[in-house]
Design an enzyme around this catalytic site. Structure first.
Site, mmCIF file in Angstrom:
data_model
loop_
_atom_site.group_PDB
_atom_site.id
_atom_site.type_symbol
_atom_site.label_atom_id
_atom_site.label_comp_id
_atom_site.label_asym_id
_atom_site.label_seq_id
_atom_site.Cartn_x
_atom_site.Cartn_y
_atom_site.Cartn_z
ATOM 1 N N VAL A 12 0.838 -1.206 0.000
ATOM 2 C CA VAL A 12 0.000 0.000 0.000
ATOM 3 C C VAL A 12 0.871 1.253 0.000
ATOM 4 O O VAL A 12 0.724 2.131 -0.862
ATOM 5 C CB VAL A 12 -0.950 -0.002 1.224
ATOM 6 N N CYS A 272 -5.819 -9.377 3.155
ATOM 7 C CA CYS A 272 -6.764 -8.570 3.934
ATOM 8 C C CYS A 272 -8.137 -9.172 4.205
ATOM 9 O O CYS A 272 -8.669 -8.989 5.294
ATOM 10 C CB CYS A 272 -6.934 -7.213 3.273
ATOM 11 N N PHE A 273 -8.756 -9.847 3.239
ATOM 12 C CA PHE A 273 -10.147 -10.254 3.456
ATOM 13 C C PHE A 273 -10.307 -11.053 4.759
ATOM 14 O O PHE A 273 -11.140 -10.736 5.601
ATOM 15 C CB PHE A 273 -10.674 -11.081 2.275
HETATM 16 N N1 LIG Z 1 -2.192 -5.108 0.398
HETATM 17 C C1 LIG Z 1 -3.273 -4.476 0.039
HETATM 18 O O1 LIG Z 1 -3.743 -4.625 -1.084
HETATM 19 C C2 LIG Z 1 -3.980 -3.555 0.969
HETATM 20 C C3 LIG Z 1 -3.598 -3.422 2.300
HETATM 21 N N2 LIG Z 1 -4.261 -2.562 3.141
HETATM 22 C C4 LIG Z 1 -3.832 -2.384 4.531
HETATM 23 O O2 LIG Z 1 -2.639 -1.593 4.535
HETATM 24 C C5 LIG Z 1 -1.771 -1.993 5.599
HETATM 25 C C6 LIG Z 1 -0.415 -2.339 5.033
HETATM 26 O O3 LIG Z 1 -0.573 -3.417 4.137
HETATM 27 P P1 LIG Z 1 0.582 -3.833 3.130
HETATM 28 O O4 LIG Z 1 1.161 -2.622 2.497
HETATM 29 O O5 LIG Z 1 0.008 -4.886 2.278
HETATM 30 O O6 LIG Z 1 1.631 -4.461 4.173
HETATM 31 P P2 LIG Z 1 3.176 -4.771 3.928
HETATM 32 O O7 LIG Z 1 3.567 -5.820 4.896
HETATM 33 O O8 LIG Z 1 3.446 -4.962 2.495
HETATM 34 O O9 LIG Z 1 3.892 -3.387 4.350
HETATM 35 C C7 LIG Z 1 3.965 -2.898 5.652
HETATM 36 C C8 LIG Z 1 5.373 -2.335 5.869
HETATM 37 O O10 LIG Z 1 5.418 -1.653 7.122
HETATM 38 C C9 LIG Z 1 6.731 -1.808 7.650
HETATM 39 N N3 LIG Z 1 6.718 -1.489 9.084
HETATM 40 C C10 LIG Z 1 6.116 -2.181 10.089
HETATM 41 N N4 LIG Z 1 6.297 -1.531 11.257
HETATM 42 C C11 LIG Z 1 7.040 -0.422 10.990
HETATM 43 C C12 LIG Z 1 7.534 0.651 11.776
HETATM 44 N N5 LIG Z 1 7.292 0.710 13.093
HETATM 45 N N6 LIG Z 1 8.277 1.615 11.171
HETATM 46 C C13 LIG Z 1 8.521 1.567 9.847
HETATM 47 N N7 LIG Z 1 8.059 0.583 9.023
HETATM 48 C C14 LIG Z 1 7.317 -0.394 9.599
HETATM 49 C C15 LIG Z 1 7.086 -3.246 7.335
HETATM 50 O O11 LIG Z 1 8.483 -3.471 7.378
HETATM 51 C C16 LIG Z 1 6.476 -3.404 5.926
HETATM 52 O O12 LIG Z 1 7.433 -3.174 4.916
HETATM 53 C C17 LIG Z 1 -2.484 -3.152 6.294
HETATM 54 O O13 LIG Z 1 -3.194 -2.629 7.394
HETATM 55 C C18 LIG Z 1 -3.453 -3.654 5.263
HETATM 56 O O14 LIG Z 1 -4.604 -4.210 5.860
HETATM 57 C C19 LIG Z 1 -5.289 -1.791 2.683
HETATM 58 C C20 LIG Z 1 -5.698 -1.865 1.372
HETATM 59 C C21 LIG Z 1 -5.080 -2.740 0.415
HETATM 60 O O1 LIG Z 2 -8.010 -4.219 1.765
HETATM 61 C C1 LIG Z 2 -7.420 -4.801 0.883
HETATM 62 O O2 LIG Z 2 -6.364 -5.403 1.012
HETATM 63 C C2 LIG Z 2 -7.985 -4.900 -0.490
HETATM 64 O O3 LIG Z 2 -8.607 -6.209 -0.576
HETATM 65 C C3 LIG Z 2 -9.126 -6.534 -1.851
HETATM 66 O O4 LIG Z 2 -8.105 -6.484 -2.835
HETATM 67 P P1 LIG Z 2 -7.088 -7.701 -3.101
HETATM 68 O O5 LIG Z 2 -7.123 -8.627 -1.932
HETATM 69 O O6 LIG Z 2 -5.789 -7.097 -3.471
HETATM 70 O O7 LIG Z 2 -7.648 -8.440 -4.393
HETATM 71 P P2 LIG Z 2 -9.114 -8.865 -4.883
HETATM 72 O O8 LIG Z 2 -9.208 -8.578 -6.315
HETATM 73 O O9 LIG Z 2 -10.178 -8.317 -4.020
HETATM 74 O O10 LIG Z 2 -9.064 -10.445 -4.722
HETATM 75 C C4 LIG Z 2 -9.086 -11.059 -3.452
HETATM 76 C C5 LIG Z 2 -9.262 -12.563 -3.613
HETATM 77 O O11 LIG Z 2 -10.581 -12.874 -4.036
HETATM 78 C C6 LIG Z 2 -10.544 -13.708 -5.179
HETATM 79 N N1 LIG Z 2 -11.738 -13.430 -6.006
HETATM 80 C C7 LIG Z 2 -12.017 -12.159 -6.396
HETATM 81 C C8 LIG Z 2 -13.138 -11.885 -7.148
HETATM 82 C C9 LIG Z 2 -14.015 -12.927 -7.491
HETATM 83 O O12 LIG Z 2 -15.057 -12.756 -8.175
HETATM 84 N N2 LIG Z 2 -13.711 -14.190 -7.080
HETATM 85 C C10 LIG Z 2 -12.598 -14.470 -6.337
HETATM 86 O O13 LIG Z 2 -12.370 -15.634 -5.965
HETATM 87 C C11 LIG Z 2 -9.239 -13.358 -5.872
HETATM 88 O O14 LIG Z 2 -8.813 -14.374 -6.729
HETATM 89 C C12 LIG Z 2 -8.332 -13.188 -4.668
HETATM 90 O O15 LIG Z 2 -7.869 -14.419 -4.206
HETATM 91 C C13 LIG Z 2 -10.187 -5.492 -2.238
HETATM 92 O O16 LIG Z 2 -10.662 -5.785 -3.553
HETATM 93 C C14 LIG Z 2 -9.607 -4.089 -2.193
HETATM 94 O O17 LIG Z 2 -10.628 -3.135 -2.459
HETATM 95 C C15 LIG Z 2 -9.022 -3.839 -0.799
HETATM 96 O O18 LIG Z 2 -8.409 -2.563 -0.751
#
Ligand SMILES: NC(=O)C1=CN([C@@H]2O[C@H](COP(=O)(O)OP(=O)(O)OC[C@H]3O[C@@H](n4cnc5c(N)ncnc54)[C@H](O)[C@@H]3O)[C@@H](O)[C@H]2O)C=CC1
Ligand SMILES: O=C(O)[C@H]1O[C@H](OP(=O)(O)OP(=O)(O)OC[C@H]2O[C@@H](n3ccc(=O)[nH]c3=O)[C@H](O)[C@@H]2O)[C@H](O)[C@@H](O)[C@@H]1O
Length: 482
Positions: A12, A272-273
């Site tokens: 993110v 996340c889910f």
């Molecule tokens: N991956 C996704 O698609 C999405 C994730 N989120 C949310 O965003 C948040 C972050 O997710 P990701 O980016 O996927 O995680 P990630 O694990 O890829 O990145 C988090 C980063 O934070 C760093 N970190 C942890 N503690 C720290 C600290 N005290 N100081 C500096 N760096 C620190 C870690 O080393 C890591 O690189 C989570 O809460 C997740 O639920 C929200 C929407 C989409």
């Molecule tokens: O909070 C988050 O981390 C994010 O979680 C999901 O995004 P993401 O997990 O990156 O990907 P998705 O496209 O949502 O897929 C999630 C999982 O559901 C599966 N999926 C998705 C859609 C579908 O119709 N069927 C299905 O099995 C995908 O293959 C995958 O394993 C949400 O779509 C984002 O809006 C949100 O920001």
């Protein structure tokens, strides 16, 4: 010049800040992290995450108004706006274990902000957090702040991996929650001004803090619920001869329901889910709402059921044993167009097959061998911690039973069965005749993503299982109990 610092250079923090830097040339953006290797990768030609379009955005801004650094404290102190985008894993021990969010990393980031800041700041929750977290963060910041003023905003991220850049360029909405005080409203406006440089005003929603925090959990719960709903239907389709593709098309044509997110699959994965729904369940329980908690828990239960059901189909079809049989696994990432394997259903399916003593040959175009071995050795929820806190090496058991190979044909050579775990485009156009010729007979294909043409594969000679589609006679004779 407005200065932004983002703590957490992950899936993110990295893409989101790169897009802010691209769209707001007058803003200086520093992305900081405690993981040195990750920062080194952000500063190299091989970025730490695979995301279509990301390289291009980073190349345009890096070194101009976008910087990646391990100098966390310096950049936090210099910033006007501090985003916090750190891990918020599921707790593995203690109160709320297996459900509640572990806010260790968030709390340590908040304490550090309070310690190093010498000027007032807006602190933005970018991570997904339990509703009411802002209240806790406010307490930490104000108790340690030496009189400096902090405004907390909730600005949850809605991007999906694989389409992150597109989602950030053209978001359905940007959500900003803040305090309803004049200072809170001023902070909301400051953040709104950043997004307004490329997002149309009517897509920037402003709410109170709790609505913003809860909307993120609610959105993920609704999305996951659609998948569990269609996956539950897929089991009924297999039992009745209906075809889930036809059913979801017909259902999605209703404009009140809509066609998106109705693809039946082996189960949803991703970082996340599951975590966010478990967290929602815990919040409901803590608020004395056990029926509501139970309702959302069911979304996770169906997801686990779907993954188990898939493993049982594989084992039952192959005479109730896969011991010493080679099974090809095509795809390991949790969805296509990402190298991310966090909570990928492939892990549970592989572990299920390994439990039945199968020998696995795995191919994914974006996932490294080391990552696959690590994933198969990690305990549940361990993956969701900063990299340097995760176990380093894989267990010897997985290394003996698992090989990771460089293409689909090699994975399938001499295999008894082939499982498709990720919907990578390249799996649609493989030469399945060649694959069939090189496999043991009877040759099985188990399509967990509905990507193959079932009729064509049956004509070649495969026994095919495809989620939610009418069953092969063979499979009807070999029922799988989930
Ligand atoms: N991956 C996704 O698609 C999405 C994730 N989120 C949310 O965003 C948040 C972050 O997710 P990701 O980016 O996927 O995680 P990630 O694990 O890829 O990145 C988090 C980063 O934070 C760093 N970190 C942890 N503690 C720290 C600290 N005290 N100081 C500096 N760096 C620190 C870690 O080393 C890591 O690189 C989570 O809460 C997740 O639920 C929200 C929407 C989409
Ligand atoms: O909070 C988050 O981390 C994010 O979680 C999901 O995004 P993401 O997990 O990156 O990907 P998705 O496209 O949502 O897929 C999630 C999982 O559901 C599966 N999926 C998705 C859609 C579908 O119709 N069927 C299905 O099995 C995908 O293959 C995958 O394993 C949400 O779509 C984002 O809006 C949100 O920001």
């Amino acid at each position: 010049m407005v200065k932004i610092c983002c703590i957490g250079a992950g899936y993110v923090g990295g893409p989101t800040m790169a897009v802010i830097a691209l769209k707001c040339p007058s803003v200086q953006v520093a992305v900081v992290d405690i993981a040195q290797k990750r920062i080194e990768a952000w500063n190299s030609d091989k970025l730490p995450i695979y995301e279509p379009g990301l390289d291009d955005v980073v190349k345009q801004c890096r070194g101009k108004n976008l910087f990646f650094s391990t100098e966390v404290e310096k950049h936090v102190d210099e910033a006007d706006i501090v985003f916090v985008s750190v891990n918020t894993p599921t707790k593995t021990t203690g109160l709320g274990a297996g459900k509640a969010a572990d806010l260790t990393y968030w709390e340590s980031a908040a304490r550090m902000i309070a310690d190093v800041s010498k000027s007032s700041k807006i602190v933005v929750e970018k991570s997904t957090v339990p509703v009411k977290t802002a209240e806790a963060i406010e307490k930490i910041l104000t108790h340690n702040s030496k009189g400096i003023k902090f405004q907390i905003l909730s600005n949850p991220e809605f991007l999906a991996e694989g389409t992150a850049i597109q989602d950030l360029f053209n978001p359905d909405r940007v959500l900003i929650g803040g305090r309803e005080t004049p200072e809170g409203q001023k902070a909301i406006k400051a953040l709104k001004d950043v997004y307004a440089q490329w997002v149309p005003e009517d897509r920037i929603l402003t709410t109170n803090l709790w609505s913003a925090e809860l909307s993120k959990l609610a959105a993920n719960a609704f999305l996951a619920q659609r998948i569990s709903s269609v996956n539950a239907m897929s089991a009924l389709c297999e039992a009745t001869g209906a075809n889930v593709i036809e059913v979801s098309y017909a259902v999605g044509k209703d404009t009140r329901i809509g066609p998106k997110f109705l693809n039946a699959s082996v189960g949803f994965g991703g970082s996340c889910f599951q975590k966010d729904i478990l967290n929602l369940v815990y919040i409901c329980e803590c608020n004395g709402l056990p029926e509501v908690a139970e309702y959302w828990k069911q979304v996770i239960k169906i997801n686990d059921y779907q993954k188990n059901r898939f493993v049982n189909r594989v084992v039952a079809s192959m005479f109730n044993t896969v011991a010493k049989k080679k099974i090809a696994i095509l795809g390991f990432a949790f969805k296509k167009d990402t190298g991310d394997t966090r909570e990928t259903p492939a892990i549970d399916v592989c572990k299920g097959l390994l439990g039945d003593k199968a020998e696995l040959s795995i191919y994914d175009p974006q996932v490294t061998e080391d990552q696959i071995h690590k994933d198969l050795a990690l305990s549940k929820f361990d993956w969701d911690h900063p990299l340097h806190l995760q176990p380093m090496s894989a267990s010897s058991i997985t290394e003996k039973q698992v090989t990771v190979v460089g293409d689909a044909y090699e994975a399938a050579k001499d295999a008894h069965g082939l499982c498709i775990m990720t919907e990578w485009d390249e799996f649609k156009t493989l030469d399945y005749k060649k694959i069939f010729d090189n496999m043991q007979k009877p040759a099985f294909i188990f399509d967990g993503r509905n990507v193959v043409n079932v009729d064509q594969l049956r004509e070649i000679g495969f026994i095919v299982f495809s989620i939610g589609k009418p069953l092969d006679a063979w499979l009807k004779d070999m029922p799988a109990v989930a």
